[in-house]
Design a protein around this motif. Structure first.
Motif, PDB file in Angstrom:
ATOM      1  N   GLN A   1      -9.808   7.377   5.218  1.00 12.35           N
ATOM      2  CA  GLN A   1      -9.924   6.658   3.942  1.00 12.35           C
ATOM      3  C   GLN A   1     -11.304   6.855   3.337  1.00 12.35           C
ATOM      4  O   GLN A   1     -11.458   7.115   2.141  1.00 12.35           O
TER       5      GLN A   1
ATOM      6  N   THR B   1      -2.306   8.259  -3.476  1.00 13.85           N
ATOM      7  CA  THR B   1      -3.371   8.325  -2.473  1.00 13.85           C
ATOM      8  C   THR B   1      -2.989   7.772  -1.094  1.00 13.85           C
ATOM      9  O   THR B   1      -3.252   8.437  -0.089  1.00 13.85           O
ATOM     10  N   PRO B   2      -2.361   6.592  -1.021  1.00  8.81           N
ATOM     11  CA  PRO B   2      -1.979   6.139   0.318  1.00  8.81           C
ATOM     12  C   PRO B   2      -1.127   7.183   1.056  1.00  8.81           C
ATOM     13  O   PRO B   2      -1.331   7.423   2.251  1.00  8.81           O
TER      14      PRO B   2
ATOM     15  N   TYR C   1      -8.804  11.843  -5.349  1.00 10.32           N
ATOM     16  CA  TYR C   1      -7.743  11.170  -6.083  1.00 10.32           C
ATOM     17  C   TYR C   1      -8.136  11.035  -7.538  1.00 10.32           C
ATOM     18  O   TYR C   1      -9.276  11.328  -7.921  1.00 10.32           O
TER      19      TYR C   1
ATOM     20  N   ALA D   1      -5.338  -2.147  -3.800  1.00 13.25           N
ATOM     21  CA  ALA D   1      -5.149  -2.103  -5.255  1.00 13.25           C
ATOM     22  C   ALA D   1      -3.702  -2.483  -5.571  1.00 13.25           C
ATOM     23  O   ALA D   1      -2.780  -1.892  -5.026  1.00 13.25           O
TER      24      ALA D   1
ATOM     25  N   ILE E   1      -0.853   2.648   5.397  1.00 15.59           N
ATOM     26  CA  ILE E   1      -2.238   2.762   4.940  1.00 15.59           C
ATOM     27  C   ILE E   1      -3.047   1.537   5.369  1.00 15.59           C
ATOM     28  O   ILE E   1      -4.211   1.650   5.762  1.00 15.59           O
ATOM     29  N   GLU E   2      -2.407   0.372   5.356  1.00 12.89           N
ATOM     30  CA  GLU E   2      -3.109  -0.847   5.771  1.00 12.89           C
ATOM     31  C   GLU E   2      -3.505  -0.762   7.243  1.00 12.89           C
ATOM     32  O   GLU E   2      -4.493  -1.379   7.663  1.00 12.89           O
TER      33      GLU E   2
ATOM     34  N   ARG F   1      -8.430   1.742  -3.859  1.00 16.08           N
ATOM     35  CA  ARG F   1      -7.427   2.795  -3.986  1.00 16.08           C
ATOM     36  C   ARG F   1      -7.040   3.409  -2.641  1.00 16.08           C
ATOM     37  O   ARG F   1      -5.917   3.879  -2.482  1.00 16.08           O
ATOM     38  N   VAL F   2      -7.964   3.448  -1.684  1.00 16.46           N
ATOM     39  CA  VAL F   2      -7.622   4.062  -0.392  1.00 16.46           C
ATOM     40  C   VAL F   2      -7.201   3.050   0.667  1.00 16.46           C
ATOM     41  O   VAL F   2      -6.688   3.428   1.707  1.00 16.46           O
ATOM     42  N   SER F   3      -7.460   1.791   0.417  1.00 16.16           N
ATOM     43  CA  SER F   3      -7.122   0.786   1.440  1.00 16.16           C
ATOM     44  C   SER F   3      -5.708   0.256   1.254  1.00 16.16           C
ATOM     45  O   SER F   3      -5.154  -0.372   2.146  1.00 16.16           O
ATOM     46  N   GLY F   4      -5.152   0.497   0.087  1.00 17.36           N
ATOM     47  CA  GLY F   4      -3.841  -0.083  -0.219  1.00 17.36           C
ATOM     48  C   GLY F   4      -3.963  -1.456  -0.861  1.00 17.36           C
ATOM     49  O   GLY F   4      -2.969  -2.094  -1.178  1.00 17.36           O
TER      50      GLY F   4
ATOM     51  N   LEU G   1     -13.087   0.550   5.926  1.00 16.66           N
ATOM     52  CA  LEU G   1     -12.196   1.694   5.779  1.00 16.66           C
ATOM     53  C   LEU G   1     -12.216   2.549   7.038  1.00 16.66           C
ATOM     54  O   LEU G   1     -13.258   2.684   7.682  1.00 16.66           O
TER      55      LEU G   1
ATOM     56  N   GLY H   1     -13.018   2.786  -5.349  1.00 18.56           N
ATOM     57  CA  GLY H   1     -12.460   3.676  -4.329  1.00 18.56           C
ATOM     58  C   GLY H   1     -11.849   2.913  -3.162  1.00 18.56           C
ATOM     59  O   GLY H   1     -10.776   3.260  -2.670  1.00 18.56           O
ATOM     60  N   TYR H   2     -12.540   1.878  -2.742  1.00 19.63           N
ATOM     61  CA  TYR H   2     -12.054   1.074  -1.616  1.00 19.63           C
ATOM     62  C   TYR H   2     -10.637   0.592  -1.885  1.00 19.63           C
ATOM     63  O   TYR H   2      -9.741   0.718  -1.048  1.00 19.63           O
TER      64      TYR H   2
ATOM     65  N   VAL I   1     -12.767   8.588  -0.416  1.00 15.91           N
ATOM     66  CA  VAL I   1     -13.680   7.962  -1.384  1.00 15.91           C
ATOM     67  C   VAL I   1     -14.881   8.887  -1.627  1.00 15.91           C
ATOM     68  O   VAL I   1     -15.235   9.174  -2.767  1.00 15.91           O
TER      69      VAL I   1
ATOM     70  N   GLY J   1       0.835  -1.214   0.000  1.00 15.17           N
ATOM     71  CA  GLY J   1       0.000   0.000   0.000  1.00 15.17           C
ATOM     72  C   GLY J   1       0.860   1.250   0.000  1.00 15.17           C
ATOM     73  O   GLY J   1       0.525   2.249  -0.632  1.00 15.17           O
TER      74      GLY J   1
ATOM     75  N   MET K   1      -7.058   0.606   8.403  1.00 13.49           N
ATOM     76  CA  MET K   1      -8.263  -0.197   8.217  1.00 13.49           C
ATOM     77  C   MET K   1      -8.772  -0.699   9.564  1.00 13.49           C
ATOM     78  O   MET K   1      -8.002  -0.952  10.479  1.00 13.49           O
TER      79      MET K   1
ATOM     80  N   PRO L   1     -19.298   8.343  -6.232  1.00 13.75           N
ATOM     81  CA  PRO L   1     -17.937   7.940  -5.833  1.00 13.75           C
ATOM     82  C   PRO L   1     -17.489   6.706  -6.609  1.00 13.75           C
ATOM     83  O   PRO L   1     -18.309   5.887  -7.018  1.00 13.75           O
ATOM     84  N   ARG L   2     -16.196   6.609  -6.803  1.00 15.41           N
ATOM     85  CA  ARG L   2     -15.670   5.548  -7.681  1.00 15.41           C
ATOM     86  C   ARG L   2     -15.960   4.151  -7.142  1.00 15.41           C
ATOM     87  O   ARG L   2     -15.878   3.915  -5.940  1.00 15.41           O
TER      88      ARG L   2
ATOM     89  N   TYR M   1      -0.911  -2.224  -8.003  1.00 13.23           N
ATOM     90  CA  TYR M   1      -0.368  -1.550  -9.186  1.00 13.23           C
ATOM     91  C   TYR M   1       0.768  -2.421  -9.735  1.00 13.23           C
ATOM     92  O   TYR M   1       1.370  -3.196  -8.976  1.00 13.23           O
TER      93      TYR M   1
END
Lengths: 213, 324, 764
Positions: A143, A158-159, A152, C47, A130-131, C42-45, A139, C39-40, A147, A90, A134, C35-36, C49
């Motif tokens: 976080q 974002t993280p 973003y 995702a 970021i983890e 992308r903000v939770s880490g 979330l 989104g979850y 959303v 993350g 949670m 909202p996307r 990449y």
């Protein structure tokens, strides 16, 4: 304290009496001894912690409330250890030179760049990524705010943005817009979603406050 | 691309000095500048000596004579939000607050900010320049918009620190610990011009550590601050800046300290301008004379004459804003 | 067609276009603020990449690059590097299989992957795979290369001088200057009551997306899987197959998440091929991501341009002549550096001449950068318009309103399907408070306020091919299968919204499969604002087809004519008698088949018409006349991109475009050292992109929707590029309004302003 001759040659900093592999663990107890005695000078000085190039040494790393025992090399950054050793991807590398903020984590609750922090420097500190925001699969408030306010675009920075916001809100739970802009000024967003990021931080302050109630 | 290095974290100053005296040792305070330098291959390092376990290098405390002692490992963020510093030494607080970014200020230390290596893009980049092992200064005939207009000569870097000009203006004194014990160095004498030695920026000898900075009691009624001009709104070094401390009494300037950032290889005290001001009322004529004195002797390179205008502007802006 | 990106000319449609779908009227989902859907992640880490991929037994690779602006490899010695700890493979030009032409998809591949003629700093010399990245980077330092340094050229002028060092056979001109003419320029100028003339330049900008460029390559026998940080998996797919001479069926490219591209990730990079080669020789997965520094020199740029503009107009503001002469350099390898298109098409004008000249120089190659050529054009054209307005004593908004075309003069005078240019000017001015702002009295202090406007159009609005598949599961939930990447523009979200609009399925019941050449269908890379207008209609067509199939099944079971039925949420209802209804889940035919599949394709654009998005930006600035410091304090963007799909992400994209425009206007500039030809600011400290403190909080978006029912089945024309074209010019015009100084060279730094103030003082 004397340096003793060893096979490592000129400039070597091997220390006598403590095996390299064991020293970081032993330092933990020694450091505790200092704290208990109250003053630095009153306690017998613990030996310097040392690690040789290319030689992994043991490190106890506390991340998101969990203790990890890892072997690290001196040149490994906290960012590298988080991602490549602990699999906590993350936290993002953006520049690896302190110029973008994508790798922002909290160290003892304070926002810092993990790319400019040697992993060995994180010893004895609590690292939050970021983890770690949670709540199980849910979330955290900051976080959620990102959303809801669409703070973003590509999501790669974002993280780091979320962690910077979290760091800001821990110091200043109800920041003004000016304080938000300044607080978030250590994180680049090449997509340029700043306006929504500002709104996200505003929302995060509200959500965090209501969560605490 | 961090190269290989050994890592040492001593817990006493004596050990730290000993480790730093070894060949190829480099000091690590916040690490923000050091790790960048290592990544860029600016200098070779065999061992990184972390100072972070040295408790005596932390913290801010009052001195018996009414001044303030700031440990070298105090972070820029701690300085920027310290109420006493903000009240009595605003130039320093503002300097610290204007440096780098929030996260870097959380990590970067006062000692590190003072001792950081120059940001010259030739020095940091893949160029064998005079400050490294090369023959000449690439900035002289190269891309020199950000370079020095004062004190350049063999090397045209500007000193990157935003806190050092304030410390010079505030007449702070550094404590330096080394193999031969401790010594005191006024910040005004801490930095080294290229004409003296173009391979280093300050007087620290091998094995020496800047351990603290002591600020003398703030003169009563002093007005101070730091005004920084840059390309970006944040996270940028000064194109030019002014740290100042001025005492006006009975309508006249009793004491003035003006130190420029971003224009010279060291924090650049404009003593001539201070002289012009001292004993005079801060009227338009005096301000104009001070402005001219501040830029006298500037030797711009091909692309940085604008810095003369910035210095004029900032000196005028600051002096005009001080209540007469 | 504008010369853009990699898609040139007509492309065949994948299958025959879907049946006519009536334009949407009122929408239930489309156009709302949503909202996307990811989104979850992308903000939770959570995702993943491409940069995050960790595979078992994976090696890490790094590339050795040329440190000189122009050189030849004389000798290369890898013997020491091979013995370094952890090193598993080293590739050089001499390695078997490494002699791969580059670019394989070009007509004339004149160079190769490890070309021995190095034409700019950063050109590839060798590559290493090792157990860890640090080991690979250590090994790079141990490779000994003997270079023959060659003289270099950095500017257009130098490159065209006689006897200048030549980069490619055939000289330094990429092509003969591209000239466009209509009417009679001379006549137009002689008819003018006022003529303005000036030369403008824009600095070279670098994309620098937050995620660096790179790939992970893994072979399973003769089949290759590539994870790439890309805007278009299919572009990478084709190039990889061609370069490695293997069937496309043996290559799978996956690009689920990617950390920004802005045009720099539309194509396959050499790094992808190198990763695949290293993976082949080591028989292990290889991860190869560039360093941040490498992205500054080797992953493209917005080329530097010099543009001479001459405008003529009648007293009433009617334009009589436009001349726009542009030169630029796309760097060391073929790349577009043209800028003139918008100057020939934005305003009604009978007499126009433009030319574009592009030459090779020893610098990093350009790649399309968000609206390639257009922001540069706006910088010159729209400042010239401002100057013309001043000369005529006209309001800048009025002057522009006076010259609104209804047709695309550059494209055979074909009419636009819609043009919101005038509305953007009017509604934007209203939202900005333009008249009040311009009528103000200037204060005495050293900090002056100024207000500026600039208009723009974008030369592309999508088209075929694109194929999207929508599957309806037996429980009424949906799978959406599309080839497009979500490059941060919210593609997954708006595509889901389109499906939801047609099928009434809530977003949380839509599963998305995307950006994977193994499992999804072809679409062109996401660039040029094409994703909404290209892939959106295909998604709608796919959902439409599913709906048709579902209604047909229901009609049979309900014993009603299919024309009488409509889908409403989770039910099929009779339009004549609303008590007659059937739950989707209860459709027996669906239960029997378990899935209904709809295949949607993008039909052709309307014949004889041109689809074009327009935008007008307004800026407020503060300029300190003593120090030259400039602050952008307020921005309003009036956008005609047709119907917004998701107003939340639409706004976000516009804000992003404005910020990128601030970068062009205020901070961004590649600096090449004149002595060595090397880039001195290849990092984010010295190459300055806007931060949170360089952008105003007060940014507003006015969505002008002309109700375009002809452009395509969504009514949307694309927002990505039109969001950034006019911004920098509006800021420059605001600066001129504030202090009366015209800044012809970007960026507007205190350095530039101080110099201009000094010149003004000299002139008195």
């Amino acid at each position: 304290m004397d340096d003793h001759p060893c096979k490592h040659g000129d400039g070597c900093t091997c220390h006598s009496g403590v095996s390299r592999r064991g020293f970081l663990g032993s330092i933990t107890t020694a450091a505790a001894g200092i704290a208990a005695s109250g003053t630095l000078t009153a306690a017998p000085a613990p030996p310097p912690e040392k690690a040789q190039p290319d030689e992994p040494v043991k490190l106890q790393l506390s991340v998101n409330g969990r203790t990890h025992k890892v072997l690290v090399e001196p040149r490994w950054t906290l960012l590298y250890v988080l991602r490549d050793q602990l699999g906590l991807t993350g936290t993002k590398p953006g520049c690896e030179r302190g110029e973008c903020g994508a790798c922002t984590v909290l160290i003892d609750g304070v926002a810092r760049y993990s790319c400019l922090t040697l992993a060995l420097e994180a010893k004895g500190k609590e690292v939050t990524t970021i983890e770690g925001l949670m709540k199980g699969e849910e979330l955290g408030a900051t976080q959620r705010a990102f959303v809801e306010e669409d703070g973003y675009q590509c999501g790669y920075c974002t993280p780091g943005q979320v962690m910077a916001a979290e760091g800001l809100l821990r110091v200043n739970p109800r920041p003004s817009m000016e304080e938000i802009r300044h607080g978030m000024s250590g994180n680049l967003c090449r997509c340029g979603a700043y306006v929504h990021i500002f709104k996200s931080v505003e929302k995060a302050a509200v959500l965090s406050a209501s969560e605490k109630r | 691309m961090l190269p290989n290095f050994a890592y040492v974290r001593p817990s006493t100053l004596v050990d730290a000095v000993k480790e730093l005296a070894k060949p190829g040792a480099a000091a690590h305070a916040g690490g923000t500048d050091l790790i960048g330098c290592l990544r860029d291959g600016v200098f070779d390092t065999k061992s990184v000596v972390s100072l972070t376990a040295l408790k005596e290098l932390h913290g801010v405390s009052a001195t018996p004579d009414g001044g303030l002692r700031i440990g070298a490992l105090t972070t820029l963020a701690e300085i920027a939000r310290h109420p006493e510093i903000a009240k009595l030494y605003p130039a320093l607080a503002q300097g610290a607050a204007s440096a780098a970014s929030p996260q870097l200020r959380n990590q970067g230390t006062l000692g590190g900010n003072i001792c950081q290596r120059p940001r010259c893009w030739y020095f940091r980049g893949d160029f064998d320049c005079a400050r490294k092992n090369g023959e000449f200064c690439y900035a002289e005939n190269g891309e020199n918009r950000y370079h020095a207009i004062f004190g350049g000569e063999t090397c045209h870097i500007v000193h990157p620190s935003d806190t050092a000009p304030a410390l010079v203006a505030l007449e702070a004194v550094a404590t330096v610990a080394g193999p031969n014990g401790k010594r005191k160095v006024p910040l005004g004498k801490f930095f080294v011009l290229p004409a003296v030695d173009h391979k280093r920026e300050n007087v620290l000898a091998k094995g020496e550590i800047l351990t603290e900075v002591v600020l003398p009691k703030a003169p009563e009624g002093a007005r101070g601050g730091y005004r920084k001009m840059r390309v970006r709104g944040v996270w940028d070094f000064a194109l030019a800046g002014l740290a100042y401390s001025v005492v006006v009494k009975g309508g006249k300037v009793e004491r003035a300290r003006l130190v420029l950032s971003g224009v010279a290889p060291i924090p650049w005290r404009v003593a001539e301008a201070e002289k012009v001001l001292t004993g005079k009322a801060l009227d338009a004529a005096t301000v104009k004379a001070a402005v001219e004195a501040a830029v006298a002797g500037a030797k711009p390179l091909a692309e940085n004459a604008y810095k003369i205008d910035l210095v004029r502007a900032v000196v005028e802006e600051v002096l005009t804003a001080i209540p007469k | 067609m504008v010369e853009l990106y990699w898609l040139q000319g007509a492309v065949p449609e994948t299958t025959k276009p879907s049946p006519e779908m009536p334009p949407w009227k009122e929408t239930a989902v489309v156009g709302k603020r949503v909202p996307r859907v990811d989104g979850y992640d992308r903000v939770s880490g959570s995702a993943v990449y491409p940069r995050d991929i960790l595979l078992p037994d994976m090696l890490h690779a790094a590339i050795l690059r040329c440190p000189h602006a122009h050189a030849k490899v004389k000798k290369i010695d890898v013997s020491a590097a091979e013995k370094m700890p952890g090193v598993r493979a080293i590739l050089t030009a001499q390695s078997p299989g490494a002699d791969i032409p580059w670019f394989p998809r070009r007509d004339k591949p004149s160079t190769s992957i490890f070309d021995q003629h190095l034409r700019c700093e950063g050109d590839e010399v060798a590559a290493v795979a090792a157990d860890t990245l640090l080991q690979a980077q250590d090994a790079l330092k141990a490779i000994k290369v003997q270079y023959e340094e060659l003289p270099f050229v950095l500017s257009v002028e130098e490159a065209l001088k006689e006897g200048a060092p030549v980069l490619h056979e055939g000289g330094n001109r990429v092509a003969p200057p591209a000239v466009y003419e209509r009417g009679d320029l001379k006549k137009g100028l002689s008819e003018a009551d006022a003529v303005v003339e000036r030369t403008y330049t824009t600095a070279c900008e670098i994309h620098v997306p937050m995620e660096v460029h790179g790939s992970v390559a893994k072979w399973d026998g003769n089949r290759l899987t590539v994870w790439d940080s890309t805007q278009g998996v299919f572009a990478v797919h084709e190039t990889v197959a061609e370069a490695l001479k293997i069937p496309m069926a043996n290559v799978r490219v996956i690009g689920h998440y990617m950390g920004g591209g802005f045009g720099s990730k539309l194509e396959c990079g050499k790094y992808t091929i190198i990763a695949a080669l290293l993976a082949k020789v080591t028989a292990r997965p290889v991860k190869l991501f560039l360093t941040r520094e490498e992205t500054f020199t080797m992953t493209g740029n917005r080329p530097p341009n010099k543009m001479s503009v001459r405008l003529g107009a009648k007293k009433d503001g009617t334009l009589t002549a436009i001349e726009f002469l542009s030169t630029g350099t796309g760097g060391a390898y073929p790349a577009s550096a043209t800028t003139s298109f918008m100057a020939t098409d934005l305003y009604l004008c009978p007499n126009v001449k433009s030319s574009d000249e592009n030459v090779f120089t020893n610098a990093g190659r350009a790649r399309p950068f968000r609206a390639p050529g257009f922001p540069q054009c706006a910088w010159a054209l729209e400042q010239a318009m401002d100057e013309l307005a001043a000369r005529l004593g006209m309001d800048p908004v009025e002057l522009r309103l006076k010259n609104i075309p209804k047709t695309s003069q550059r494209r055979g005078n074909q009419p636009y399907t819609s043009t919101g240019l005038a509305d953007c000017l009017r509604e934007g001015a209203k939202a900005f408070g333009w008249n009040e702002a311009r009528a103000r009295k200037k204060p005495d202090g050293p900090v002056k306020k100024g207000f500026g406007v600039a208009a723009s159009l974008w030369g592309y609005a999508g088209g075929p091919p694109s194929t999207v598949i929508v599957k309806l599961f037996s429980d009424g939930s949906v799978n959406l299968n599309m080839g497009a990447a979500d490059i941060g523009t919210g593609t997954k979200t708006f595509m889901s919204m389109i499906v939801s609009e047609e099928l009434g399925v809530p977003l949380e019941k839509i599963q998305i499969e995307h950006a994977d050449t193994g499992t999804t269908q072809y679409t062109a890379p996401s660039g040029g604002s094409k994703t909404v207008p290209s892939d959106g209609p295909a998604a709608r067509a796919a959902a439409w087809e599913v709906k048709k199939k579902l209604l047909a099944l229901a009609a049979e079971e309900m014993k009603l004519p299919v024309e009488e039925l409509m889908l409403s949420g989770a039910e099929i209802v009779s339009t004549k008698d609303s008590t007659k209804k059937l739950a989707v889940k209860a459709v027996k035919g669906l239960e029997r088949q378990q899935v209904l599949v709809g295949v949607g394709t993008r039909g052709p654009n309307p014949e004889g018409k041109i689809v074009t998005p327009f935008a007008v930006h307004f800026a407020e600035v503060e300029v300190d006349e003593r120090t030259g410091e400039v602050r952008v304090t307020r921005l309003v963007a009036a956008q005609d991109s047709g119907r917004p799909m998701n107003r939340l992400t639409y706004d976000c994209q516009v804000f992003g475009g404005l910020v990128m425009g601030i970068g062009l206007a205020r901070t961004e500039e590649r600096v090449l050292d004149r002595q060595t030809g090397k880039m001195v600011n290849a990092n984010w400290h010295d190459y300055k992109i806007p931060t949170a403190l360089d952008v105003p909080v007060d940014q507003k978006v006015v969505a002008v929707d002309p109700g375009d029912t002809e452009c395509n089945a969504t009514g949307a024309k694309g927002i990505g590029e039109p969001a950034t074209i006019a911004t920098a010019a509006a800021i420059a015009n605001a600066v001129a309004d504030a202090v009366g100084v015209r800044v012809v060279d970007s960026p507007i730094t205190p350095i530039r302003m101080s110099q201009l103030f000094r010149e003004r003082q000299k002139k008195g």
